[in-house]
Design an enzyme around this catalytic site. Structure first.
Site, PDB file in Angstrom:
ATOM      1  N   GLY A  42       0.837  -1.203   0.000  1.00  0.00           N
ATOM      2  CA  GLY A  42       0.000   0.000   0.000  1.00  0.00           C
ATOM      3  C   GLY A  42       0.862   1.238   0.000  1.00  0.00           C
ATOM      4  N   GLU A  58      -0.581   1.178  -7.001  1.00  0.00           N
ATOM      5  CA  GLU A  58       0.112   0.321  -6.034  1.00  0.00           C
ATOM      6  C   GLU A  58       0.151  -1.124  -6.518  1.00  0.00           C
ATOM      7  OE1 GLU A  58       1.800   0.992  -3.353  1.00  0.00           O
ATOM      8  OE2 GLU A  58       1.381   3.147  -3.311  1.00  0.00           O
ATOM      9  N   GLU A  62       3.582  -3.107  -7.164  1.00  0.00           N
ATOM     10  CA  GLU A  62       3.962  -4.247  -6.336  1.00  0.00           C
ATOM     11  C   GLU A  62       4.018  -5.543  -7.126  1.00  0.00           C
ATOM     12  OE1 GLU A  62       4.944  -4.116  -3.317  1.00  0.00           O
ATOM     13  OE2 GLU A  62       4.387  -2.075  -2.784  1.00  0.00           O
ATOM     14  N   PRO A  79      -8.007   6.140  15.235  1.00  0.00           N
ATOM     15  CA  PRO A  79      -7.099   7.289  15.403  1.00  0.00           C
ATOM     16  C   PRO A  79      -5.647   6.900  15.646  1.00  0.00           C
ATOM     17  CG  PRO A  79      -9.110   7.620  16.672  1.00  0.00           C
ATOM     18  CD  PRO A  79      -9.165   6.214  16.148  1.00  0.00           C
ATOM     19  N   ASP A  80      -5.423   5.740  16.245  1.00  0.00           N
ATOM     20  CA  ASP A  80      -4.050   5.369  16.599  1.00  0.00           C
ATOM     21  C   ASP A  80      -3.501   4.248  15.725  1.00  0.00           C
ATOM     22  OD1 ASP A  80      -5.718   3.396  17.377  1.00  0.00           O
ATOM     23  OD2 ASP A  80      -4.960   3.215  19.436  1.00  0.00           O
ATOM     24  N   GLU A 110      11.093  -7.169   0.821  1.00  0.00           N
ATOM     25  CA  GLU A 110      10.746  -8.361   0.055  1.00  0.00           C
ATOM     26  C   GLU A 110       9.248  -8.389  -0.163  1.00  0.00           C
ATOM     27  OE1 GLU A 110      11.871 -11.967   2.128  1.00  0.00           O
ATOM     28  OE2 GLU A 110      12.589 -10.754   3.801  1.00  0.00           O
TER      29      GLU A 110
END
Lengths: 222, 222
Positions: A42, A58, A62, A79-80, A110
């Site tokens: 991501g 992305e 990838e 929030p955290d 990797e």
DNA sequence: CGCCTTTATCGTCAAGTTGACGTTTAGGTC
DNA sequence: GACCTAAACGTCAACTTGACGATAAAGGCG
């Protein structure tokens, strides 16, 4: 009121079926936070980039893959969830036929396919465990009432290959005869290509490609 | 790389069934942009607020309702969707029994229930037309394979009330006898309360409440 | 009170679908 | 050829669906 600003990322749960197992593509983080941990691929959404475009980018970065099934899964914004600061991630679900292990991206040391059960045992970075669980759940549910199982198969495939996809995603064996009847008798699900595959021992199987139907009615049952 | 920052909002497609019609709660915008236009209720996610909490808060602020069905719908983030600057919105879908027209919130001049067809003809602010269409589509689909129809009903309801919900959301008539057989014979879908309703002419109907089952298997068919 | 209207609930039946499992077909290999 | 394997096709009882008839339980009305 002035709007609080937040970082917005996209994360990808890229699923495939390899040797009869449902697998997810993980990258090992090369930069903080969670350096050395495994995570879903991501990255940040760019200032003028649509969410879907960011997910496509992305995915391409990838895996090099393009034109595979990609849909928005859900958005996670505790929030955290990111120690660097408030970050909201728009998770996407991608389904692909078995593909070679891709090269690592810029932020990843990797990249590797992991069976989903093993991946969940690793303890993924951020809230990626939850995202992966939700993605697998979505994939399982969609196989029932959509023709998305074919998204795990190459352009031409046999009924057995398709059945092995269902068995891998659902984690249970299906009766080959009833499965064959169901998928071939559902109008628009499969289209015969005329070819046949004789890679396996036994009678050669007819080859099919995806038909135009998206929704299965009635659904396949686990 | 430094993370691009964006505003994050939640928007709510709050649906109900009123007089046999599927309706959505809209607010008239009282501040730019799109002043005077109708829009879905919503607002900024606060710096330390979870997405779900923000949706709950907006729902409470706009309707005073609590404990109704609320689920994340999808996230919309086209770069130009808000003229004030880059804004990503996490849309939610809420389902409620018929309720009185709520008081307007702080940013809204008025709040009003609209039949969804009429609401889409209004031309909503931002990309709220698209969000509403997706929300209605989700609701229609979920009625088929989940027991969510009851989320549109009061705590105790009759089979006829539930059928009217299905008819309003799907926009088609259902056979009362077959519908009754289906919902009462599906184990765990409905629980008899013992009470009866005699509000309508005709034989009094038994009252039911939601059962524990979430997924319907096999599904109800349109 | 009988009779009518209305809606709820139960029953019937043919057609279709599912799940379990037998049979035949069409390739390989020894 | 005999044998193995898996594909493809068949069979059948149990269940579900869709269409619709029949009965039950209320209120309204003469």
């Amino acid at each position: 009121m002035t709007a609080p600003l937040m970082a917005v990322t996209v994360d990808l749960a890229i699923l495939t079926v390899r040797s009869g197992e449902l697998c997810v593509l993980l990258v090992r983080r090369g930069v903080p936070p969670f350096v050395g941990d495994w995570a879903l691929p991501g990255g940040y959404v760019l200032p003028d980039e649509d969410l879907r475009a960011a997910a496509d980018r992305e995915l391409r970065e990838e895996t090099g893959l393009t034109d595979i099934h990609l849909e928005q899964l859900a958005t996670y914004g505790a929030p955290d969830r990111d120690p660097r600061g408030r970050t909201v991630t728009v998770a996407h679900l991608a389904l692909t036929p078995d593909a070679p292990t891709p090269a690592a991206g810029t932020d990843a040391a990797e990249a590797q396919w992991w069976p989903v059960a093993g991946a969940l045992d690793l303890g993924l970075a951020f809230d990626h465990d939850e995202i992966l669980r939700d993605g697998v759940e979505r994939a399982r549910a969609k196989l029932e009432y959509s023709s998305l199982g074919a998204a795990f198969c190459p352009p031409e495939f046999t009924v057995s290959q398709l059945r092995e996809v269902y068995e891998a995603v659902w984690g249970e064996r299906l009766d080959p005869r009833n499965f064959h009847r169901k998928v071939t008798k559902t109008p628009g699900f499969l289209e015969e290509t005329g070819g046949a595959s004789s890679a396996e021992p036994g009678r050669p199987a007819k080859l099919y490609r995806r038909g135009p139907v998206e929704q299965l009615n009635p659904p396949l049952t686990r």
